[in-house]
Design a protein around this motif. Structure first.
Motif, PDB file in Angstrom:
ATOM      1  N   ASN A 123      -3.815  14.558  -7.291  1.00  0.00           N
ATOM      2  CA  ASN A 123      -3.226  14.369  -8.618  1.00  0.00           C
ATOM      3  C   ASN A 123      -1.770  14.843  -8.610  1.00  0.00           C
ATOM      4  O   ASN A 123      -1.478  15.964  -8.190  1.00  0.00           O
ATOM      5  CB  ASN A 123      -4.018  15.153  -9.667  1.00  0.00           C
ATOM      6  CG  ASN A 123      -5.434  14.622  -9.826  1.00  0.00           C
ATOM      7  OD1 ASN A 123      -5.647  13.419  -9.863  1.00  0.00           O
ATOM      8  ND2 ASN A 123      -6.407  15.516  -9.882  1.00  0.00           N
ATOM      9  N   GLU A 124      -0.880  14.002  -9.081  1.00  0.00           N
ATOM     10  CA  GLU A 124       0.542  14.330  -9.045  1.00  0.00           C
ATOM     11  C   GLU A 124       0.938  15.265 -10.185  1.00  0.00           C
ATOM     12  O   GLU A 124       0.342  15.244 -11.265  1.00  0.00           O
ATOM     13  CB  GLU A 124       1.379  13.044  -9.109  1.00  0.00           C
ATOM     14  CG  GLU A 124       1.223  12.166  -7.872  1.00  0.00           C
ATOM     15  CD  GLU A 124       2.141  10.956  -7.902  1.00  0.00           C
ATOM     16  OE1 GLU A 124       3.070  10.941  -8.758  1.00  0.00           O
ATOM     17  OE2 GLU A 124       1.944  10.025  -7.104  1.00  0.00           O
ATOM     18  N   PHE A 125       1.935  16.110  -9.907  1.00  0.00           N
ATOM     19  CA  PHE A 125       2.497  16.984 -10.935  1.00  0.00           C
ATOM     20  C   PHE A 125       3.976  17.159 -10.640  1.00  0.00           C
ATOM     21  O   PHE A 125       4.468  16.755  -9.582  1.00  0.00           O
ATOM     22  CB  PHE A 125       1.772  18.339 -10.948  1.00  0.00           C
ATOM     23  CG  PHE A 125       2.057  19.195  -9.732  1.00  0.00           C
ATOM     24  CD1 PHE A 125       3.013  20.207  -9.773  1.00  0.00           C
ATOM     25  CD2 PHE A 125       1.370  18.989  -8.529  1.00  0.00           C
ATOM     26  CE1 PHE A 125       3.281  20.984  -8.651  1.00  0.00           C
ATOM     27  CE2 PHE A 125       1.624  19.768  -7.418  1.00  0.00           C
ATOM     28  CZ  PHE A 125       2.586  20.763  -7.470  1.00  0.00           C
ATOM     29  N   GLU A 126       4.705  17.756 -11.571  1.00  0.00           N
ATOM     30  CA  GLU A 126       6.142  17.960 -11.425  1.00  0.00           C
ATOM     31  C   GLU A 126       6.388  19.412 -11.037  1.00  0.00           C
ATOM     32  O   GLU A 126       6.093  20.324 -11.809  1.00  0.00           O
ATOM     33  CB  GLU A 126       6.856  17.621 -12.736  1.00  0.00           C
ATOM     34  CG  GLU A 126       8.321  17.332 -12.565  1.00  0.00           C
ATOM     35  CD  GLU A 126       8.938  16.718 -13.818  1.00  0.00           C
ATOM     36  OE1 GLU A 126       9.601  15.674 -13.717  1.00  0.00           O
ATOM     37  OE2 GLU A 126       8.731  17.288 -14.912  1.00  0.00           O
ATOM     38  N   ILE A 127       6.940  19.628  -9.838  1.00  0.00           N
ATOM     39  CA  ILE A 127       7.192  20.974  -9.357  1.00  0.00           C
ATOM     40  C   ILE A 127       8.556  21.449  -9.842  1.00  0.00           C
ATOM     41  O   ILE A 127       9.487  20.659  -9.985  1.00  0.00           O
ATOM     42  CB  ILE A 127       7.113  21.017  -7.811  1.00  0.00           C
ATOM     43  CG1 ILE A 127       6.925  22.444  -7.311  1.00  0.00           C
ATOM     44  CG2 ILE A 127       8.334  20.381  -7.182  1.00  0.00           C
ATOM     45  CD1 ILE A 127       6.638  22.542  -5.814  1.00  0.00           C
ATOM     46  N   TYR A 128       8.664  22.763 -10.121  1.00  0.00           N
ATOM     47  CA  TYR A 128       9.909  23.349 -10.625  1.00  0.00           C
ATOM     48  C   TYR A 128      10.544  24.216  -9.544  1.00  0.00           C
ATOM     49  O   TYR A 128       9.872  25.015  -8.884  1.00  0.00           O
ATOM     50  CB  TYR A 128       9.648  24.214 -11.855  1.00  0.00           C
ATOM     51  CG  TYR A 128       8.983  23.488 -12.997  1.00  0.00           C
ATOM     52  CD1 TYR A 128       9.570  22.377 -13.575  1.00  0.00           C
ATOM     53  CD2 TYR A 128       7.769  23.937 -13.501  1.00  0.00           C
ATOM     54  CE1 TYR A 128       8.959  21.707 -14.628  1.00  0.00           C
ATOM     55  CE2 TYR A 128       7.147  23.275 -14.560  1.00  0.00           C
ATOM     56  CZ  TYR A 128       7.740  22.164 -15.108  1.00  0.00           C
ATOM     57  OH  TYR A 128       7.134  21.502 -16.142  1.00  0.00           O
ATOM     58  N   LYS A 129      11.871  24.056  -9.416  1.00  0.00           N
ATOM     59  CA  LYS A 129      12.659  24.913  -8.529  1.00  0.00           C
ATOM     60  C   LYS A 129      14.027  25.125  -9.160  1.00  0.00           C
ATOM     61  O   LYS A 129      14.482  24.314  -9.974  1.00  0.00           O
ATOM     62  CB  LYS A 129      12.867  24.261  -7.155  1.00  0.00           C
ATOM     63  CG  LYS A 129      11.653  24.160  -6.262  1.00  0.00           C
ATOM     64  CD  LYS A 129      12.067  23.645  -4.892  1.00  0.00           C
ATOM     65  CE  LYS A 129      10.890  23.554  -3.937  1.00  0.00           C
ATOM     66  NZ  LYS A 129      11.331  23.139  -2.580  1.00  0.00           N
ATOM     67  N   PHE A 130      14.708  26.229  -8.801  1.00  0.00           N
ATOM     68  CA  PHE A 130      16.112  26.349  -9.164  1.00  0.00           C
ATOM     69  C   PHE A 130      16.909  25.367  -8.305  1.00  0.00           C
ATOM     70  O   PHE A 130      16.687  25.268  -7.098  1.00  0.00           O
ATOM     71  CB  PHE A 130      16.628  27.772  -8.928  1.00  0.00           C
ATOM     72  CG  PHE A 130      16.183  28.758  -9.976  1.00  0.00           C
ATOM     73  CD1 PHE A 130      16.531  28.585 -11.307  1.00  0.00           C
ATOM     74  CD2 PHE A 130      15.417  29.858  -9.627  1.00  0.00           C
ATOM     75  CE1 PHE A 130      16.116  29.487 -12.269  1.00  0.00           C
ATOM     76  CE2 PHE A 130      15.006  30.762 -10.586  1.00  0.00           C
ATOM     77  CZ  PHE A 130      15.355  30.587 -11.913  1.00  0.00           C
ATOM     78  N   ARG A 131      17.828  24.641  -8.917  1.00  0.00           N
ATOM     79  CA  ARG A 131      18.609  23.649  -8.178  1.00  0.00           C
ATOM     80  C   ARG A 131      19.477  24.361  -7.155  1.00  0.00           C
ATOM     81  O   ARG A 131      20.202  25.301  -7.477  1.00  0.00           O
ATOM     82  CB  ARG A 131      19.470  22.830  -9.135  1.00  0.00           C
ATOM     83  CG  ARG A 131      20.286  21.730  -8.444  1.00  0.00           C
ATOM     84  CD  ARG A 131      20.998  20.845  -9.449  1.00  0.00           C
ATOM     85  NE  ARG A 131      21.887  21.619 -10.291  1.00  0.00           N
ATOM     86  CZ  ARG A 131      23.142  21.986  -9.965  1.00  0.00           C
ATOM     87  NH1 ARG A 131      23.636  21.641  -8.764  1.00  0.00           N
ATOM     88  NH2 ARG A 131      23.879  22.680 -10.788  1.00  0.00           N
ATOM     89  N   SER A 132      19.403  23.901  -5.911  1.00  0.00           N
ATOM     90  CA  SER A 132      20.168  24.535  -4.830  1.00  0.00           C
ATOM     91  C   SER A 132      21.141  23.561  -4.173  1.00  0.00           C
ATOM     92  O   SER A 132      21.881  23.952  -3.274  1.00  0.00           O
ATOM     93  CB  SER A 132      19.213  25.091  -3.764  1.00  0.00           C
ATOM     94  OG  SER A 132      18.395  24.057  -3.250  1.00  0.00           O
ATOM     95  N   MET A 133      21.133  22.303  -4.626  1.00  0.00           N
ATOM     96  CA  MET A 133      22.026  21.290  -4.064  1.00  0.00           C
ATOM     97  C   MET A 133      22.916  20.708  -5.152  1.00  0.00           C
ATOM     98  O   MET A 133      22.611  20.788  -6.350  1.00  0.00           O
ATOM     99  CB  MET A 133      21.215  20.161  -3.407  1.00  0.00           C
ATOM    100  CG  MET A 133      20.496  20.532  -2.130  1.00  0.00           C
ATOM    101  SD  MET A 133      19.701  19.068  -1.393  1.00  0.00           S
ATOM    102  CE  MET A 133      19.105  19.762   0.142  1.00  0.00           C
ATOM    103  N   LYS A 134      24.000  20.110  -4.706  1.00  0.00           N
ATOM    104  CA  LYS A 134      24.856  19.377  -5.639  1.00  0.00           C
ATOM    105  C   LYS A 134      24.092  18.172  -6.165  1.00  0.00           C
ATOM    106  O   LYS A 134      23.254  17.607  -5.455  1.00  0.00           O
ATOM    107  CB  LYS A 134      26.139  18.911  -4.936  1.00  0.00           C
ATOM    108  CG  LYS A 134      26.978  20.042  -4.381  1.00  0.00           C
ATOM    109  CD  LYS A 134      28.103  19.513  -3.513  1.00  0.00           C
ATOM    110  CE  LYS A 134      28.869  20.663  -2.865  1.00  0.00           C
ATOM    111  NZ  LYS A 134      29.926  20.203  -1.944  1.00  0.00           N
TER     112      LYS A 134
END
Length: 459
Positions: free
Chosen positions: A314-325
Motif C-alpha cells: 500500500n502506497e503512502f507519502e513519506i516525509y523528509k526535510f528537503r536536502s536538495m535544490k
C-alpha cells in the motif's frame, strides 16, 4: 510416569504459590484459612483436569520453551478464573480476598514457569549426554534426509537420534550409510527394521509426488505404535521458515505471508506510537531550527514528500526535510544522491550526513504508515527495477517499513549504485523478518542510538 511427575510438580507449584501469596498479603508467614484451603484444593483438581487440554503434558522435544510458558500461564489463569466463577455460584466469593487471588495468580505463574524451565533444562542436559533419546527413522531423498540427520546430530538436546534412513531412489551401489546412519533402499526391509528395533518415530521427508509410498507406509504401520510425522521439504519454495497454521480447520504453510501476526505486532505498534510521540515532542525546537535553516538555504518547500510502498504494497507519502535544490526529475526516473552531488544544498549535506532529514518520518510512524524499526522503503521507481533483480526484494513489504533497520545498523545504508549492494541490504532485511522479535527491535534502536545516525555512505 513423566506425565504423573509433571502433574505432581504443577500441583506443588500451585500450593507454594498460594502460600507465598498469603505471606505477601498478610506480611508474614501463616497457614491458609479454611476458605483459602478449599480454594487451593479445588483449583488443584481443576488444574489436573484442565491443564492437559492446553497441551502442557505433551512431548516438548525440539519445541519452543516460550510456547510452553505461554500455554502454562494461560492454563493457570483459566483455572483460577473458572474457580472464581464457580465460587460465585456457591456464594463463597465474598470470603476470598481479591488481593490474595491476584497475588496467587502472579506467584503461581512464576513458580510454574520456573519449574517447567528447570525440568526442561535438566532433560536437555540428560539428552546432551546421550540419555532419554528417541530413535528416529527418516524416509526421504538423500539430500533432505542427510539434512535432517545433520539437524538431529547438531541438536542432541532435542532428544532425537537418527537410527535409519530409507531412500528408495538411490542406486544399489550407493552409500551404505550417511554420517554413520545405515541406509535402507527396500521398503519392506525398512518396515521390518522399524518393528524389530522398536523405533517409535518415523519422519516422512518425502515430496508430495511420493503419495503412493507415503500411503503405503502409513497403511503398513497402522497397527504399530509408531509416531509418523510428515516433514515435506519446502525450503526451495519459502523464503521464511513459517510454521503450519490452521486455515478453516485445514493445516496450511505460509509460503509468502507476513511473519509478524496481528497479536505479536501489538507491542511493536504500542512502542512505535509512544516512541514517535516522545521524539516529536522532545525535538520540536530542533524541527523548527532545521525548518528555518532549510528555508533560508535555498528556495523551495521545507518538506520533501515522495510516494513509497508500505505494508502489503500500500502506497503512502513519506516525509523528509528537503536536502536538495528544487528540481524536476524525468518521468519514471529517480536519480539517487551521489558523493559531491551538485543538487544537495549546504544544509542538506549536513542533514543527510547526520540523517536529521529523516526525522519527519516519525510523523509517518504516528500515522501508522511506518514503524520505528523495519526495512527501509525505497522509491517506487527503484522497486520496479530491483524487484526482478533481487530475490525476495518485494517480500520486504510484508511488514511496515521502518526509519532504521537491521541492514542500516550493519552498515548497509546510503546509495545502492550496484545490484550487489541492494542484495546485501535485502539479505539483512529478510534476516530481520525471519527472526523478528520485540527484543530485536529494542536492540536495533539501541544500536542506532549507540552508533549514531551519521555514516560514511550517507551523502
Amino acid at each position: 510416569m513423566l506425565s504423573v511427575l509433571a502433574r505432581i510438580i504443577d500441583v506443588a507449584a500451585i500450593a507454594v504459590g498460594a502460600l507465598v501469596a498469603a505471606a505477601l498479603h498478610r506480611g508474614h508467614l501463616a497457614p491458609l484459612g479454611d476458605v483459602e484451603s478449599v480454594a487451593l484444593a479445588f483449583n488443584c483438581l481443576l488444574a489436573i483436569w484442565m491443564f492437559p487440554a492446553f497441551g502442557i503434558y505433551q512431548s516438548w522435544r525440539g519445541k519452543s520453551l516460550y510456547d510452553l510458558f505461554a500455554r502454562v500461564s494461560a492454563a493457570w489463569l483459566a483455572v483460577e478464573a473458572t474457580g472464581i466463577l464457580l465460587s460465585f455460584s456457591v456464594h463463597r466469593a465474598d470470603s476470598l480476598s481479591r488481593v490474595w487471588l491476584v497475588l496467587w495468580a502472579v506467584a503461581t505463574v512464576a513458580f510454574l514457569i520456573v519449574s517447567k524451565a528447570l525440568v526442561y533444562m535438566v532433560l536437555k542436559g540428560l539428552r546432551r549426554e546421550g540419555y532419554n533419546q528417541r530413535d528416529v527413522a527418516v524416509a526421504g531423498g538423500h539430500r533432505y534426509g542427510r539434512f535432517l540427520i545433520e539437524q538431529m546430530k547438531s541438536r542432541p538436546d532435542a532428544g532425537f537420534r537418527p537410527a535409519l534412513l530409507f531412500d528408495e531412489d538411490s542406486d544399489a551401489d550407493g552409500e551404505a550409510d550417511v554420517d554413520g546412519v545405515p541406509v535402507e533402499r527396500n521398503l519392506q526391509a525398512m518396515l521390518q527394521q522399524v518393528r524389530e528395533r522398536g523405533i517409535r518415530e518415523l519422519w516422512l521427508a518425502l515430496p508430495i509426488s511420493k503419495e503412493r509410498t507415503i500411503h503405503r507406509i502409513v497403511t503398513e504401520l497402522r497397527h504399530d505404535f509408531v509416531n509418523i510425522r510428515f516433514i515435506p521439504d519446502v525450503r526451495a519454495l519459502s523464503l521464511f521458515n513459517q510454521p503450519v497454521v490452521d486455515l478453516l480447520g485445514v493445516p496450511a504453510i505460509n509460503l509468502a505471508a507476513s511473519p509478524i501476526t496481528d497479536l505479536r505486532v501489538l507491542p511493536k505498534r504500542a512502542f512505535d506510537c509512544l516512541f514517535a510521540a516522545c521524539v516529536l515532542a522532545a525535538l520540536a525546537p530542533l524541527f523548527a531550527v532545521i525548518a528555518i535553516a532549510v528555508k533560508c538555504d535555498s528556495r523551495g518547500p521545507v518538506m520533501f514528500r515522495q510516494r513509497r510502498k508500505g505494508l502489503d504494497g500500500n502506497e503512502f507519502e513519506i516525509y523528509k526535510f528537503r536536502s536538495m535544490k528544487a528540481h524536476a526529475e524525468t518521468q519514471g526516473q529517480v536519480t539517487q544522491a551521489r558523493r559531491n552531488d551538485p543538487r544537495v544544498t549546504r544544509v542538506g549535506a549536513f542533514l543527510r550526513r547526520t540523517s536529521l532529514d529523516e526525522l519527519p518520518q516519525f510523523i509517518n510512524v504516528l500515522k501508522g504508515e511506518m514503524s520505528v524499526v523495519g526495512p527501509r522503503p525505497h522509491a517506487l521507481e527503484h522497486d520496479d527495477i530491483y524487484k526482478n533483480l533481487v530475490r525476495g526484494y518485494m517480500h520486504r513489504y510484508r511488514i511496515k517499513p521502518g526509519i532504521t533497520g537491521w541492514a542500516q545498523v550493519n552498515g548497509f545504508r546510503g546509495e545502492t549504485d550496484r545490484v550487489e549492494k541492494m542484495r546485501d541490504r535485502v539479505r539483512f532485511d529478510l534476516h530481520y523478518m525471519q527472526n523478528w522479535s520485540f527484543t530485536l527491535d529494542l536492540k536495533i534502536v539501541a544500536m542506532t542510538m549507540w552508533k549514531g545516525f551519521a555514516g560514511q555512505n550517507a551523502y
